[in-house]
Design an enzyme around this catalytic site. Structure first.
Site, PDB file in Angstrom:
ATOM      1  N   GLU A 154     -11.649  -0.137  -3.316  1.00 15.37           N
ATOM      2  CA  GLU A 154     -10.672   0.211  -2.387  1.00 15.37           C
ATOM      3  C   GLU A 154      -9.464   1.055  -2.726  1.00 15.37           C
ATOM      4  OE1 GLU A 154      -9.318  -3.152   0.060  1.00 15.37           O
ATOM      5  OE2 GLU A 154      -7.908  -3.591  -1.602  1.00 15.37           O
ATOM      6  N   ASP A 160       0.830  -1.247  -0.010  1.00 13.19           N
ATOM      7  CA  ASP A 160       0.080   0.133   0.088  1.00 13.19           C
ATOM      8  C   ASP A 160       0.849   1.286  -0.006  1.00 13.19           C
ATOM      9  OD1 ASP A 160      -2.055  -1.763   0.539  1.00 13.19           O
ATOM     10  OD2 ASP A 160      -1.730  -1.839   2.586  1.00 13.19           O
TER      11      ASP A 160
HETATM   12  O1  FUB Z   1      -3.059  -3.454   3.606  1.00 11.84           O
HETATM   13  C1  FUB Z   1      -4.375  -3.562   4.207  1.00 11.84           C
HETATM   14  C2  FUB Z   1      -5.473  -3.441   3.016  1.00 11.84           C
HETATM   15  O2  FUB Z   1      -5.172  -4.518   2.000  1.00 11.84           O
HETATM   16  C3  FUB Z   1      -5.279  -2.008   2.706  1.00 11.84           C
HETATM   17  O3  FUB Z   1      -6.195  -1.134   3.420  1.00 11.84           O
HETATM   18  C4  FUB Z   1      -6.155  -2.451   1.275  1.00 11.84           C
HETATM   19  O4  FUB Z   1      -5.949  -1.493   0.340  1.00 11.84           O
HETATM   20  C5  FUB Z   1      -5.277  -3.671   0.652  1.00 11.84           C
HETATM   21  O5  FUB Z   1      -4.248  -3.242   0.208  1.00 11.84           O
END
Ligand code: FUB
Length: 363
Positions: free
Chosen positions: A263, A52
């Site tokens: 997301e 991320d």
């Molecule tokens: O790293 C945890 C979660 O997985 C993140 O918040 C999302 O975007 C995905 O990458």
């Protein structure tokens, strides 16, 4: 397929850094893997697992990356991503793309966030008037994701967390975008394990009963946006929907899983156009939509990146030295969905502003 389950297997054992990958100096044992020519780019660091990546170039001209710090916490994998049980943040920095990468000491530990319960997920950072701000989603002690803010006089921390989460905050994946007039906006949200579907009624509904999930013909859930207060610690306004339209002007539908928001939103501005970029999650694409204001509505335009190795990716996009770069992650080093590694590659725009799709695996 279960959320965060394997999409493409990988078996990686020994290794060497390729010309593309940067050496790092975190002082820890390097995670070794094959320097596999099938990948478009190589991991930025090998001492720790990172994901991320939110990249910024601050006033000193150095590139700072604010990633999640993946660990193997021994939590069984489930559809809500419980196995992503991260406990701290580490900042990466480098003078230039391809240069030596420094892995800095712990910037913020979950033990130093009084209200936090578990799972420090994807962070972002901002700078204003001599202070650096780290924005991070973490579950509170009731297991509800909230946004925290921590401050530091150094871009690499250590950061000091506020005693409470941001008022009215929820869900995951904050991205703080600074517009040309100096206003800062937080764009955020994520469905499934990110809990966005549990906030449709305006308050937390553990069952998420009003959400579009399972209703493919309804408008998809959208990311949220709110301008930040002058002190950067709170929302200056209630979060609004960031509507994403299709080519006919209709909101993307929940069943349009190859294009709808899942997301990992990241907003940037280029030549007067706002680009909303995000992950489609269970269909594994990075895509984008454009608008004339940060609030939207945005119109879907296309893919930024085809699926990486691993369940999904999460990215940021920044200009460095006149070129544009995509920071992202895959699972090259571990082959495990919860132990990821961040990477960077150049991205290119066509004369009309459209983005040339990147293939992260060589054919
Ligand atoms: O790293 C945890 C979660 O997985 C993140 O918040 C999302 O975007 C995905 O990458």
């Amino acid at each position: 397929m279960a959320k965060f389950g394997f999409k493409i297997g990988s078996a990686i054992i020994v290794a060497a850094l390729s010309a593309c990958s940067a050496a790092s100096d975190g002082g820890e044992t390097a995670i070794e893997s094959a320097s596999d020519s099938k990948y478009l780019s190589q991991p930025l660091v090998r001492e720790i697992y990172t994901a991320d990546p939110s990249a910024h170039v601050w006033a000193d001209g150095r590139i700072y990356v604010y990633p999640s710090h993946d660990i193997d916490a021994g939590v069984p994998e489930d559809d809500l991503g419980s196995h992503f049980a991260m406990r701290d943040y580490r900042v990466l920095s480098m003078d230039n793309i391809g240069g030596k990468v420094t892995v800095h000491d712990v910037a913020l530990d979950i033990a130093d966030v009084p209200w936090a319960g578990r799972q420090m997920w994807a962070p972002d950072a901002a700078y204003k008037d001599g202070t650096y701000y780290l924005y991070f989603p973490v579950k509170d002690k009731s297991d509800i994701f909230r946004m925290g803010v921590a401050t530091s006089k150094s871009p690499t921390g250590p950061f000091k967390a506020q005693a409470e989460p941001m008022k009215g905050s929820y869900s995951i994946d904050p991205n703080v975008f600074k517009d040309d007039d100096g206003a800062h906006y937080m764009i955020f949200g994520g469905i499934w394990g990110g809990q966005l579907q549990k906030w449709v009624s305006g308050s937390y509904d553990p069952k998420g009963s009003n959400s579009d999930l399972g209703k493919p013909d309804e408008a998809a859930l959208t990311p949220k946006i709110a301008r930040l207060s002058d002190n950067m610690l709170e929302f200056a306004e209630p979060p609004r929907d960031v509507v994403i339209l299709d080519e006919t002007g209709a909101p993307l539908k929940a069943g349009d899983t190859a294009r709808r928001f899942f997301e990992g939103a990241w907003v940037f501005k280029r030549n007067g156009t706002y680009y909303l970029t995000y992950s489609t999650g269970d269909t594994h694409f990075l895509v984008y939509a454009t608008a004339t204001t940060p609030y939207g509505p945005f119109t879907y335009k296309g893919k930024i990146m085809e699926p990486v190795e691993g369940w999904t990716t999460h990215h940021s996009i920044v200009p460095v030295g006149g070129k544009w770069y995509l920071f992202y992650h895959d699972t090259q080093l571990s082959g495990k969905t919860h132990l990821r590694n961040v990477k960077v590659t150049e991205m290119n725009f066509n004369p009309d502003g459209s983005i040339q799709t990147i293939q992260p695996l060589k054919k």
